[in-house]
Design an enzyme around this catalytic site. Structure first.
Site, PDB file in Angstrom:
ATOM      1  N   ASP A  38       0.855  -1.181   0.000  1.00  0.00           N
ATOM      2  CA  ASP A  38       0.000   0.000   0.000  1.00  0.00           C
ATOM      3  C   ASP A  38       0.889   1.229   0.000  1.00  0.00           C
ATOM      4  O   ASP A  38       1.972   1.223   0.583  1.00  0.00           O
ATOM      5  CB  ASP A  38      -0.903   0.020   1.242  1.00  0.00           C
ATOM      6  CG  ASP A  38      -1.840   1.216   1.239  1.00  0.00           C
ATOM      7  OD1 ASP A  38      -2.736   1.262   0.382  1.00  0.00           O
ATOM      8  OD2 ASP A  38      -1.652   2.111   2.076  1.00  0.00           O
ATOM      9  N   GLU A  84       0.885   5.652   0.389  1.00  0.00           N
ATOM     10  CA  GLU A  84       0.227   6.928   0.672  1.00  0.00           C
ATOM     11  C   GLU A  84       0.916   7.922  -0.253  1.00  0.00           C
ATOM     12  O   GLU A  84       2.127   7.832  -0.478  1.00  0.00           O
ATOM     13  CB  GLU A  84       0.352   7.315   2.141  1.00  0.00           C
ATOM     14  CG  GLU A  84      -0.252   6.317   3.114  1.00  0.00           C
ATOM     15  CD  GLU A  84      -1.727   5.996   2.871  1.00  0.00           C
ATOM     16  OE1 GLU A  84      -2.466   6.874   2.376  1.00  0.00           O
ATOM     17  OE2 GLU A  84      -2.140   4.861   3.173  1.00  0.00           O
ATOM     18  N   HIS A 144      -5.394   4.542   6.715  1.00  0.00           N
ATOM     19  CA  HIS A 144      -4.755   5.493   5.799  1.00  0.00           C
ATOM     20  C   HIS A 144      -3.274   5.693   6.106  1.00  0.00           C
ATOM     21  O   HIS A 144      -2.707   6.728   5.768  1.00  0.00           O
ATOM     22  CB  HIS A 144      -5.495   6.830   5.742  1.00  0.00           C
ATOM     23  CG  HIS A 144      -6.830   6.720   5.111  1.00  0.00           C
ATOM     24  ND1 HIS A 144      -7.009   6.348   3.794  1.00  0.00           N
ATOM     25  CD2 HIS A 144      -8.060   6.918   5.612  1.00  0.00           C
ATOM     26  CE1 HIS A 144      -8.307   6.337   3.527  1.00  0.00           C
ATOM     27  NE2 HIS A 144      -8.961   6.666   4.607  1.00  0.00           N
TER      28      HIS A 144
END
Length: 178
Positions: free
Chosen positions: A3, A5, A152
């Site tokens: 993942d 950001e 997040h």
């Protein structure tokens, strides 16, 4: 599992600010096999970028947090080595892979995983009558929770994505046997 950001939504105009990855092997999350780093964001010309306030509100990563972080050309080779020849999985894999592909191309590296799997697509197959397939919705549907402060943030999202992937694959395999 991986993942990212980022500073925004465009791999061409925006930059990676955090990378998180974790291995899943033989149907189990390998919590000790982790890759995680903040990344000082740079534009295509190599100039440091500020993280827009609206994306800081989403992931909580500030300019101060990445001030002394390594840049993408410093961390991307290690991430690519961590991934190696394994298939990759992400929630909305096209988004994350698009950023890695653009970053790799900018720095003379190659991002060509043997296979890309998407937990959004797996969720749509496993729950065809459901409308929402964002990570929060998938996690709730599967009884998964985020660690405090983990939503997040790349590693927090990776942990939940990994568990979701395993449960979705199990559900789809059971459905295929019926």
């Amino acid at each position: 599992m991986f993942d990212l950001e980022t500073t925004g939504l465009s791999p061409d105009r925006d930059a990676i600010v955090e990378i998180g990855a974790m291995r899943v092997r033989n149907g189990a999350v390998q919590a000790q096999e982790v890759f995680q780093t903040l990344v000082k964001p740079q534009d295509a010309a190599g100039q440091t970028m500020s993280i827009p306030w609206y994306t800081q509100k989403v992931h909580g990563i500030s300019d101060r947090m990445v001030m002394d972080a390594p840049t993408l050309p410093e961390v991307l080779p290690a991430f690519l080595e961590f991934v190696g020849s394994a298939p990759v999985v992400a929630h909305n894999v096209a988004f994350d892979s698009g950023f890695v592909r653009a970053g790799a191309a900018r720095h003379g590296l190659l991002w060509r995983p043997v296979r890309e799997l998407c937990t959004v697509q797996l969720s749509r197959r496993a729950f065809p009558r459901e409308k929402g397939h964002k990570l929060d919705a998938v996690a709730a549907r599967l009884g998964l929770t985020f660690e405090e402060g983990g939503r997040h943030r790349s590693l927090g999202d990776v942990r939940v994505t990994a568990e979701a992937f395993l449960r979705l694959m199990e559900r789809l395999e059971l459905a295929a046997r019926s």
